[in-house]
Design a protein around this motif. Structure first.
Motif, PDB file in Angstrom:
ATOM      1  N   HIS A 162       0.817  -1.219   0.000  1.00 47.39           N
ATOM      2  CA  HIS A 162       0.000   0.000   0.000  1.00 47.39           C
ATOM      3  C   HIS A 162       0.851   1.270   0.000  1.00 47.39           C
ATOM      4  O   HIS A 162       0.388   2.335   0.376  1.00 47.39           O
ATOM      5  N   GLY A 163       2.095   1.159  -0.365  1.00 45.27           N
ATOM      6  CA  GLY A 163       2.965   2.340  -0.382  1.00 45.27           C
ATOM      7  C   GLY A 163       2.644   3.265  -1.531  1.00 45.27           C
ATOM      8  O   GLY A 163       1.819   2.984  -2.387  1.00 45.27           O
ATOM      9  N   GLU A 164       3.292   4.434  -1.485  1.00 43.11           N
ATOM     10  CA  GLU A 164       3.146   5.420  -2.550  1.00 43.11           C
ATOM     11  C   GLU A 164       4.521   5.729  -3.105  1.00 43.11           C
ATOM     12  O   GLU A 164       5.340   6.352  -2.411  1.00 43.11           O
ATOM     13  N   PRO A 165       4.847   5.353  -4.314  1.00 40.04           N
ATOM     14  CA  PRO A 165       4.002   4.494  -5.170  1.00 40.04           C
ATOM     15  C   PRO A 165       4.055   3.049  -4.705  1.00 40.04           C
ATOM     16  O   PRO A 165       4.991   2.646  -4.019  1.00 40.04           O
ATOM     17  N   ALA A 166       3.047   2.303  -5.086  1.00 38.71           N
ATOM     18  CA  ALA A 166       2.966   0.908  -4.661  1.00 38.71           C
ATOM     19  C   ALA A 166       3.998   0.069  -5.389  1.00 38.71           C
ATOM     20  O   ALA A 166       4.340   0.313  -6.551  1.00 38.71           O
ATOM     21  N   ARG A 167       4.533  -0.937  -4.669  1.00 35.34           N
ATOM     22  CA  ARG A 167       5.447  -1.913  -5.256  1.00 35.34           C
ATOM     23  C   ARG A 167       4.761  -3.282  -5.260  1.00 35.34           C
ATOM     24  O   ARG A 167       3.909  -3.559  -4.399  1.00 35.34           O
ATOM     25  N   SER A 168       5.171  -4.118  -6.203  1.00 37.49           N
ATOM     26  CA  SER A 168       4.462  -5.390  -6.362  1.00 37.49           C
ATOM     27  C   SER A 168       5.424  -6.512  -6.742  1.00 37.49           C
ATOM     28  O   SER A 168       6.563  -6.268  -7.140  1.00 37.49           O
ATOM     29  N   ALA A 169       4.918  -7.715  -6.582  1.00 38.21           N
ATOM     30  CA  ALA A 169       5.617  -8.929  -7.011  1.00 38.21           C
ATOM     31  C   ALA A 169       4.545  -9.918  -7.543  1.00 38.21           C
ATOM     32  O   ALA A 169       3.374  -9.804  -7.177  1.00 38.21           O
ATOM     33  N   THR A 170       4.942 -10.792  -8.396  1.00 30.43           N
ATOM     34  CA  THR A 170       4.005 -11.758  -8.988  1.00 30.43           C
ATOM     35  C   THR A 170       4.406 -13.180  -8.642  1.00 30.43           C
ATOM     36  O   THR A 170       5.616 -13.456  -8.472  1.00 30.43           O
ATOM     37  N   ALA A 171       3.417 -14.012  -8.501  1.00 34.76           N
ATOM     38  CA  ALA A 171       3.631 -15.432  -8.213  1.00 34.76           C
ATOM     39  C   ALA A 171       2.827 -16.253  -9.224  1.00 34.76           C
ATOM     40  O   ALA A 171       1.681 -15.920  -9.526  1.00 34.76           O
ATOM     41  N   THR A 172       3.447 -17.326  -9.731  1.00 33.03           N
ATOM     42  CA  THR A 172       2.774 -18.254 -10.664  1.00 33.03           C
ATOM     43  C   THR A 172       2.417 -19.513  -9.892  1.00 33.03           C
ATOM     44  O   THR A 172       3.305 -20.167  -9.325  1.00 33.03           O
ATOM     45  N   LEU A 173       1.168 -19.841  -9.872  1.00 32.77           N
ATOM     46  CA  LEU A 173       0.691 -21.024  -9.174  1.00 32.77           C
ATOM     47  C   LEU A 173       0.106 -21.996 -10.202  1.00 32.77           C
ATOM     48  O   LEU A 173      -0.801 -21.634 -10.966  1.00 32.77           O
ATOM     49  N   SER A 174       0.653 -23.155 -10.199  1.00 34.30           N
ATOM     50  CA  SER A 174       0.164 -24.216 -11.100  1.00 34.30           C
ATOM     51  C   SER A 174      -0.675 -25.186 -10.276  1.00 34.30           C
ATOM     52  O   SER A 174      -0.154 -25.826  -9.339  1.00 34.30           O
ATOM     53  N   VAL A 175      -1.957 -25.229 -10.564  1.00 37.12           N
ATOM     54  CA  VAL A 175      -2.895 -26.092  -9.833  1.00 37.12           C
ATOM     55  C   VAL A 175      -3.270 -27.274 -10.724  1.00 37.12           C
ATOM     56  O   VAL A 175      -3.761 -27.072 -11.852  1.00 37.12           O
ATOM     57  N   SER A 176      -3.013 -28.456 -10.216  1.00 40.45           N
ATOM     58  CA  SER A 176      -3.356 -29.686 -10.937  1.00 40.45           C
ATOM     59  C   SER A 176      -4.605 -30.304 -10.316  1.00 40.45           C
ATOM     60  O   SER A 176      -4.708 -30.373  -9.073  1.00 40.45           O
ATOM     61  N   LEU A 177      -5.510 -30.686 -11.148  1.00 42.24           N
ATOM     62  CA  LEU A 177      -6.743 -31.317 -10.690  1.00 42.24           C
ATOM     63  C   LEU A 177      -6.557 -32.822 -10.754  1.00 42.24           C
ATOM     64  O   LEU A 177      -6.281 -33.390 -11.833  1.00 42.24           O
ATOM     65  N   VAL A 178      -6.669 -33.472  -9.626  1.00 47.03           N
ATOM     66  CA  VAL A 178      -6.493 -34.922  -9.525  1.00 47.03           C
ATOM     67  C   VAL A 178      -7.605 -35.497  -8.699  1.00 47.03           C
ATOM     68  O   VAL A 178      -8.420 -34.746  -8.114  1.00 47.03           O
ATOM     69  N   GLU A 179      -7.574 -36.780  -8.620  1.00 45.31           N
ATOM     70  CA  GLU A 179      -8.536 -37.428  -7.757  1.00 45.31           C
ATOM     71  C   GLU A 179      -8.185 -37.120  -6.306  1.00 45.31           C
ATOM     72  O   GLU A 179      -7.076 -36.777  -5.971  1.00 45.31           O
ATOM     73  N   ALA A 180      -9.177 -37.374  -5.494  1.00 44.42           N
ATOM     74  CA  ALA A 180      -8.982 -37.036  -4.069  1.00 44.42           C
ATOM     75  C   ALA A 180      -7.884 -37.857  -3.450  1.00 44.42           C
ATOM     76  O   ALA A 180      -7.052 -37.356  -2.684  1.00 44.42           O
ATOM     77  N   ALA A 181      -7.797 -39.139  -3.804  1.00 42.83           N
ATOM     78  CA  ALA A 181      -6.753 -39.987  -3.213  1.00 42.83           C
ATOM     79  C   ALA A 181      -5.392 -39.580  -3.711  1.00 42.83           C
ATOM     80  O   ALA A 181      -4.401 -39.534  -2.968  1.00 42.83           O
ATOM     81  N   GLU A 182      -5.315 -39.198  -4.951  1.00 46.25           N
ATOM     82  CA  GLU A 182      -4.043 -38.781  -5.502  1.00 46.25           C
ATOM     83  C   GLU A 182      -3.588 -37.441  -4.882  1.00 46.25           C
ATOM     84  O   GLU A 182      -2.402 -37.225  -4.663  1.00 46.25           O
ATOM     85  N   ALA A 183      -4.568 -36.649  -4.659  1.00 48.43           N
ATOM     86  CA  ALA A 183      -4.186 -35.349  -4.058  1.00 48.43           C
ATOM     87  C   ALA A 183      -3.616 -35.533  -2.672  1.00 48.43           C
ATOM     88  O   ALA A 183      -2.608 -34.928  -2.296  1.00 48.43           O
ATOM     89  N   ALA A 184      -4.188 -36.464  -1.884  1.00 56.03           N
ATOM     90  CA  ALA A 184      -3.658 -36.706  -0.537  1.00 56.03           C
ATOM     91  C   ALA A 184      -2.294 -37.355  -0.606  1.00 56.03           C
ATOM     92  O   ALA A 184      -1.390 -37.054   0.170  1.00 56.03           O
ATOM     93  N   LEU A 185      -2.091 -38.267  -1.550  1.00 55.62           N
ATOM     94  CA  LEU A 185      -0.802 -38.914  -1.696  1.00 55.62           C
ATOM     95  C   LEU A 185       0.289 -37.932  -2.125  1.00 55.62           C
ATOM     96  O   LEU A 185       1.404 -37.966  -1.629  1.00 55.62           O
ATOM     97  N   ALA A 186      -0.126 -37.039  -3.038  1.00 56.42           N
ATOM     98  CA  ALA A 186       0.878 -36.068  -3.493  1.00 56.42           C
ATOM     99  C   ALA A 186       1.281 -35.127  -2.368  1.00 56.42           C
ATOM    100  O   ALA A 186       2.439 -34.767  -2.219  1.00 56.42           O
TER     101      ALA A 186
END
Length: 871
Positions: free
Chosen positions: A679-703
């Motif tokens: 919230h500074g003046e001027p504002a500074r920023s950073a970016t993050a890349t998130l890769s979300v994989s859709l899997v089965e529920a059991a696979e998600a817990a195992l991973a």
């Protein structure tokens, strides 16, 4: 014919005889001869024949006065025609000769005849007056005294005028006839014995004068001698000494005394005349005057008691007798003092200026007070106005000392106008005064005093080197060198430096305050020696010493609290997770950089189970900002995909959750580009890349179980919302315990500082506030210090904001132009949502730092003289 010839011959013979005889005929006749007496045969003596006198008309030529002789016409004889008086014709001249002219006509001839009139004793002596009155005093005229008398005169001459004098018989008087060639005869009446008026008041004598004629003639004169009364009684005063008092302001003409003297004599002997003599002083002759007839003494000059207080006069009363007699008396005039002189105040010695550290009783001046009057008029009462801090002490009569009664303070009063007043005891009283100017010299008795004991200074980080941070001013009321102040930074001051300093310090420690700031020795301006970095140093606390140039020098101290204000100079930093795929995030990073979104981290991986309901947390983006306050308050935005996707990001939490239920239509993998902004003046920023994989529920817990580097966000997604909330509560309890411990420690240190010697003043009065902000957890006080105040499920956070309390009012008196601005102008108010407050500093009386690990400042330097205000 023959007869005529004979006659002619006779005439010639007569002429020849006349010529031989001098041409004159002389005759002599006694005076008083009877008329008809023949003086001489004039015709015959002139040579005329009988009968020729008538024929030739022999006659006398008329003279200027009537002639007493004439020529008989028949006989030609010269006869007396009237009385001859030699005294009338010639007075006292001798001889008395009358010159006559005889005229003969036919032929005309003139003859001169000289007729000598001889004196006879036909005049008796005559005195000038028939009576002569003389006055001779009794007893006083001594025997042998001579009184001149006028002698008689006799009109005759020769023996007929030779006078002799006789006096009728008297036992008191005799005659004395003195003859001198110069004065002729002088006749004196000689007193043979003293006279007594009481026995014979008047003596009557007859003085006779007889001439030498035959018979002699006599003249007389009566002498009446009155015996005068002797002036044997002198005038007498009724007092021998008169005593008079007269005020010195008496007007001219004032009656001093009226004297009266009497004389028992009579006549002129009792007529008295008064005269005045000044016996003392000799120069007082023009002060008094006396009436000669009445004896009144009056004032005609000025009296001055202070010049002459007593006059001695002598008055003489002299009668008009012969000789005059005098009586005497004395007048003693005492001049009465009048209060006509005001007191006089003189300064005989003055010792100024007076040092302000002079002891009580010091003599400032010597005074002499006098009054020329006497008695009560000359008794003087003295005092000093105003009464303090000086007073009068009498040393001896008329002398006083002006002494110091109270201690002086030049800074309060630098100069005194003292008035010494004097009043005499007269009625009405007269007053006088004398003013004295008593300057007070300065002594170095005042140490420099700052207007504030603690100065709170706010400075933004990244300031330029040499920038002015504050302006301090210490007031020293002394003058000259005693009041000339120089400023310096105490070398013992130190500042805590963060170990994560961006300046490359390498490790935390203490650095001297003089490496950050300096103070101008003359103006008191505080300069920055280097740019300040909030991330390195949040608070710099040091002391400034003000030393005067007196002998010995005195000093005062003031504490300066320099708070570095954060600037938004740090962009948010993402915390990478293990197992991320860098190659996968390369393309997203390039896209974010091209879009101007700031720095991009490595790709984060997350798994989501098919069929997950809306609102299930899939992952959490973790980011930190080295700044504080608003500058470190982060918000998260989903940049891509911009269309409505199956995921969303919490604005302030960074949690990635499902926006709706996931199904197979959404695809197996989703790439999310998340932008983190502060919230500074001027504002500074950073970016993050998130890769979300859709899997089965059991696979998600195992991973999630097999991945050792999986992020806490993935575990939270697997465990569900309940487990994440439980973990958060644990950390909140830990933070509350830490804050409570710190508060108890601050209370203990505050109590200890009240009973222990003070080493350094850390702050002005009032609390100072620490502000931390987060929705999901509290940040720590500092990751660079040994104690963590706030703990969240993310990394530790350094965040400090300090607000200064109200300040004490400045000391009275004008401040110089370079005095620093009011503290309120130097403070910035920081506000924002979700602030937690923590007291960091104690009141100024605390002698050690609040932080348990270390003290921000060492002990205060020792200075001679009184300590500065607020020390």
């Amino acid at each position: 014919m023959g007869e005529r010839w004979c006659a002619a011959v006779r005439v010639l013979l007569l002429q020849a005889a006349w010529a031989l005889a001098g041409g004159q005929v002389r005759y002599s006749v006694p005076e008083e001869a009877k008329a008809g007496t023949v003086v001489g045969r004039l015709a015959q003596d002139l040579g005329l024949e009988a009968g020729e006198a008538e024929a030739r008309r022999l006659r006398l030529v008329a003279q200027g006065r009537r002639a007493s002789v004439e020529v008989s016409g028949a006989s030609g004889a010269l006869v007396v025609s009237s009385r001859l008086d030699r005294e009338e014709l010639c007075a006292k001249s001798a001889p008395c000769a009358l010159r006559l002219e005889v005229l003969v006509e036919r032929p005309l001839r003139v003859f001169h005849v000289e007729l000598q009139v001889t004196d006879i004793n036909d005049n008796a002596p005559i005195f000038p007056a028939a009576r002569r009155n003389l006055s001779i005093a009794e007893f006083t005229t001594l025997p042998g005294s001579c009184f001149p008398l006028e002698g008689a005169s006799d009109a005759d001459i020769g023996a007929n005028a030779q006078l002799s004098y006789t006096l009728s018989p008297s036992e008191h008087f005799s005659l004395d006839l003195q003859k001198t060639e110069e004065d002729g005869e002088s006749l004196f009446l000689v007193l043979r014995q003293s006279l007594d008026r009481e026995t014979i008041p008047v003596h009557r004598l007859v003085l006779s004068a007889s001439d030498g004629g035959r018979p002699s003639l006599t003249g007389t004169m009566e002498l009446v001698i009155s015996v005068l009364d002797v002036n044997d009684n002198m005038p007498q005063f009724n007092q021998s000494v008169y005593k008079v008092q007269l005020p010195e302001n008496a007007q001219h003409g004032t009656l001093v005394a009226r004297l009266n003297a009497t004389d028992l004599d009579e006549g002129s002997n009792r007529n008295i005349s008064y005269s005045l003599q000044i016996l003392f002083p000799q120069d007082g002759r023009d002060v008094f005057g006396i009436d000669k007839s009445s004896g009144e003494i009056r004032l005609k000059g000025d009296l001055d008691y202070e010049d002459v207080s007593l006059y001695r006069l002598q008055v003489d009363a002299t009668d008009k007798g012969t000789p005059p007699l005098s009586g005497h008396c004395k007048v003693v005039l005492e001049v009465v003092d009048v209060n006509d002189n005001a007191p006089e105040v003189r300064v005989t010695s003055l010792s100024v200026p007076v040092s302000e550290d002079a002891s009580v009783g010091t003599v400032v001046a010597l005074l002499s007070v006098s009054d020329r009057d006497s008695g009560a008029n000359g008794r003087v009462r003295c005092w000093v106005w105003p009464a303090s801090p000086f007073g009068l002490e009498a040393t001896f009569a008329g002398s006083y000392s002006l002494v110091l009664r109270e201690a002086l303070d030049r800074e309060r009063v630098s100069e005194y106008e003292v008035e010494v007043r004097a009043e005499d005891g007269g009625a009405p009283a007269l007053r006088a005064s004398r003013g004295l100017r008593v300057p007070v010299s300065d002594v170095n008795d005042n140490a420099p005093a700052f207007s504030q004991a603690v100065y709170t200074v706010l400075a933004r980080e990244n300031n330029a080197a040499g920038a002015e941070l504050a302006r301090l001013w210490a007031r020293d009321p002394d003058e000259a060198g005693n009041g000339r102040v120089s400023y310096s930074v105490w070398e013992g001051g130190a500042a805590a430096v963060s170990s994560s300093s961006s300046s490359g310090a390498g490790a935390g420690g203490w650095r001297p305050a003089s490496s950050y700031v300096s103070v101008d020795a003359e103006s008191g301006r505080v300069w920055a020696l280097q740019p300040l970095d909030y991330e390195e140093l949040q608070v710099l606390q040091f002391e400034v010493r003000a030393v005067d140039a007196g002998e010995p020098p005195l000093c005062g101290n003031a504490t300066v609290q320099l708070f570095v204000l954060d600037e938004n100079d740090n962009a948010p930093a993402l915390l990478p997770a293990a197992g991320s795929a860098p190659e996968a995030g390369g393309a997203a990073g390039e896209a974010a950089a091209a879009a101007g979104l700031g720095s991009v981290s490595d790709t984060l991986w997350a798994w989501a189970a098919w069929g997950a309901q809306a609102g299930q947390v899939v992952a959490k983006i973790r980011a930190v900002d080295a700044d504080s306050g608003y500058n470190a308050w982060l918000r998260y935005e989903l940049w891509e995909p911009r269309a409505k996707g199956p995921f969303r990001v919490g604005l302030y939490s960074g949690e990635v959750s499902t926006a709706r239920a996931l199904d197979e239509a959404d695809g197996p993998r989703h790439r999310l580009l998340i932008v983190v902004r502060d919230h500074g003046e001027p504002a500074r920023s950073a970016t993050a890349t998130l890769s979300v994989s859709l899997v089965e529920a059991a696979e998600a817990a195992l991973a999630a179980g097999s991945s050792s580097s999986s992020s806490r966000a993935a575990l939270g997604a697997e465990m569900g919302p309940g487990a994440a909330s439980a973990a958060t509560n644990v950390w909140l309890v830990v933070a509350i315990c830490a804050v409570s411990s710190l508060f108890l420690l601050a209370v203990v240190l505050y109590g200890a500082s009240r009973w222990a010697p003070r080493a350094a003043v850390l702050s002005g009065p009032g609390p100072t506030t620490l502000v931390c902000a987060s929705e999901v957890g509290s940040w720590s006080y500092s990751q660079r210090h040994s104690r963590s105040l706030c703990v969240a499920d993310g990394a530790a956070k350094s965040d400090l904001m300090v607000f200064s309390p109200n300040f004490p009012p400045p000391p009275p008196g004008p401040a110089p132009k370079d005095t620093q601005p009011e503290p309120s102008a130097l403070l910035d108010t920081v506000s924002g949502p979700s602030f937690a407050h923590l007291s960091l500093f104690s009141p100024p009386s605390v002698s050690s730092a609040v932080c348990p690990e270390q003290s921000l400042l060492g002990s205060r330097p020792n200075c001679r003289g009184p300590s500065a205000a607020g020390a």
